[in-house]
Scaffold this motif. Structure first.
Motif, PDB file in Angstrom:
ATOM      1  N   VAL A  32       0.859  -1.126   0.284  1.00  0.00           N
ATOM      2  CA  VAL A  32      -0.011  -0.210   0.139  1.00  0.00           C
ATOM      3  C   VAL A  32       0.766   0.876   0.159  1.00  0.00           C
ATOM      4  N   ARG A  33       1.877   0.961   0.804  1.00  0.00           N
ATOM      5  CA  ARG A  33       2.581   2.382   0.600  1.00  0.00           C
ATOM      6  C   ARG A  33       3.738   2.896  -0.294  1.00  0.00           C
ATOM      7  N   ALA A  34       3.973   1.367  -1.269  1.00  0.00           N
ATOM      8  CA  ALA A  34       4.620   2.094  -2.773  1.00  0.00           C
ATOM      9  C   ALA A  34       3.394   2.225  -3.305  1.00  0.00           C
ATOM     10  N   VAL A  35       2.770   1.856  -3.061  1.00  0.00           N
ATOM     11  CA  VAL A  35       1.122   2.365  -4.349  1.00  0.00           C
ATOM     12  C   VAL A  35       1.346   3.647  -4.231  1.00  0.00           C
ATOM     13  N   LEU A  36       0.878   4.176  -2.926  1.00  0.00           N
ATOM     14  CA  LEU A  36       0.503   5.566  -2.722  1.00  0.00           C
ATOM     15  C   LEU A  36       2.000   6.434  -2.772  1.00  0.00           C
ATOM     16  N   TRP A  37       2.678   5.925  -3.208  1.00  0.00           N
ATOM     17  CA  TRP A  37       4.080   6.464  -3.144  1.00  0.00           C
ATOM     18  C   TRP A  37       4.254   6.597  -4.858  1.00  0.00           C
ATOM     19  N   ARG A  38       3.918   6.291  -5.626  1.00  0.00           N
ATOM     20  CA  ARG A  38       3.966   5.957  -7.185  1.00  0.00           C
ATOM     21  C   ARG A  38       2.774   6.973  -7.289  1.00  0.00           C
ATOM     22  N   ALA A  39       1.314   6.400  -6.891  1.00  0.00           N
ATOM     23  CA  ALA A  39       0.639   7.779  -7.211  1.00  0.00           C
ATOM     24  C   ALA A  39       0.892   9.496  -6.930  1.00  0.00           C
ATOM     25  N   PHE A  40       1.756   9.382  -6.015  1.00  0.00           N
ATOM     26  CA  PHE A  40       1.450  10.542  -5.269  1.00  0.00           C
ATOM     27  C   PHE A  40       2.557  11.234  -6.174  1.00  0.00           C
ATOM     28  N   LEU A  41       3.774  10.668  -6.751  1.00  0.00           N
ATOM     29  CA  LEU A  41       4.775  11.027  -7.879  1.00  0.00           C
ATOM     30  C   LEU A  41       4.132  11.292  -9.351  1.00  0.00           C
ATOM     31  N   ALA A  42       3.037  10.520  -9.619  1.00  0.00           N
ATOM     32  CA  ALA A  42       2.359  10.784 -10.498  1.00  0.00           C
ATOM     33  C   ALA A  42       1.613  11.586 -10.920  1.00  0.00           C
ATOM     34  N   ALA A  43       0.967  12.513  -9.583  1.00  0.00           N
ATOM     35  CA  ALA A  43      -0.091  13.202  -9.443  1.00  0.00           C
ATOM     36  C   ALA A  43       0.857  14.276  -9.453  1.00  0.00           C
TER      37      ALA A  43
END
Length: 324
Positions: free
Chosen positions: A193-204
């Protein structure tokens, strides 16, 4: 027939709209079937087929609406017939890609009754969740429209335009993450979950930061000077929709861990907060929407915390059945 009469009297005595509303279940059925097969493809990791199907669906619906409009010289019937025809073609196209779903059932596979007993929470809790979300979305429009019909038009343009980056980013992330989340072993969910949140944050973060800065200038440039307020509404909605990108992928964690009751409880509060604010706000509508955007962003931060706590508890207890 009694229902048809009620619909006709309620919707401005329109015979045409009455009958189309009576058979609206056809399009609901088609959308549900398409969604079901897409979930199967997601579970199997066939994201290329999902992408191709979505392109086909958008093209089929638009083309069928255009053809129906030319044949019938426009009108409500042409739009609805074109939509239903496009959805039917999409379902046929999709079903041809999943022949395995039409093969005889494996004798060792669980029966429908066993699946219903195992996953009884799905319809019991997910259904009301969708209903509450519908109340929230439509209620926001009704409150803004009650304050100003012109403001509602500006707000809707901003909302629909801002949904494009949300759908592009969260849609692709959600599909991949759902499969990984479903396969996650206890002890691996919270890091995932933390990894996905970080990737979504960087993408957005970059596109939404640019939208926040440039929206008041971009909207009148693209849509015309009469839509200048839409740019400011888009800026007001940016914090909310940015957080929406982060929460959309991880909202499935409550389904995977069978904690839909928590998601439903949050949905009720998530619905009550904006509607209460719009009802009681003493501010002008523009300032009201700015506060609304911040309120909803804060609510989604709470949801992120709930998701992380659910993932940690799942990891700690060792599986879905032990999570309470």
């Amino acid at each position: 027939m009694v229902g048809a009469t009620v619909l006709r009297d309620h919707y401005h005595h329109s015979e045409q709209l009455m009958w189309w509303l009576m058979i609206s279940g056809v399009t609901v059925f088609l959308v549900a079937q398409i969604t079901n097969v897409q979930y199967w493809l997601t579970r199997k990791g066939r994201f290329g087929d999902i992408a191709r199907n979505r392109v086909f669906q958008y093209t089929a619906v638009a083309s069928c609406q255009l053809v129906a409009g030319l044949i019938m010289h426009g009108g409500l019937s042409a739009i609805i017939i074109g939509t239903i025809t496009g959805q039917l073609l999409t379902l046929v196209f999709l079903e041809r890609r999943v022949p395995e779903l039409h093969e005889p059932r494996d004798p060792e596979a669980p029966t429908m009754r066993e699946m219903m007993r195992r996953y009884w929470k799905m319809p019991l809790l997910n259904g009301p969740n969708v209903f509450v979300d519908s109340i929230r979305n439509n209620g926001i429009n009704l409150f803004i429209g009650a304050a100003s019909v012109a403001a509602l038009g500006q707000f809707q343009l901003a909302w629909s335009t801002m949904q494009v980056p949300v759908s592009l980013i969260s849609g692709s992330v959600s599909q991949v993450f759902l499969k990984k989340l479903s396969d996650a072993e206890p002890g691996t969910m919270a890091p995932l979950v933390r990894a996905v949140l970080w990737r979504a944050f960087l993408a957005a973060i970059v596109p939404f930061a640019l939208l926040y800065l440039l929206a008041p200038w971009l909207f009148p440039l693209v849509f015309g000077p009469t839509w200048d307020d839409a740019g400011y509404y888009a800026r007001a909605l940016t914090p909310w929709l940015f957080m929406n990108v982060l929460t959309s992928p991880i909202s499935n964690i409550f389904v995977v861990t069978e904690q839909q009751s928590r998601l439903l409880a949050f949905a009720v509060v998530y619905c009550a907060v904006p509607l209460t604010w719009l009802w009681l706000s003493p501010l002008p509508i523009m300032q009201t929407v700015y506060v609304l955007g911040m309120l909803m962003a804060v609510m989604l931060v709470v949801m992120l915390c709930m998701a992380l706590l659910t993932a940690r508890r799942y990891d700690r207890t060792g599986g879905r059945d032990d999570v309470r």
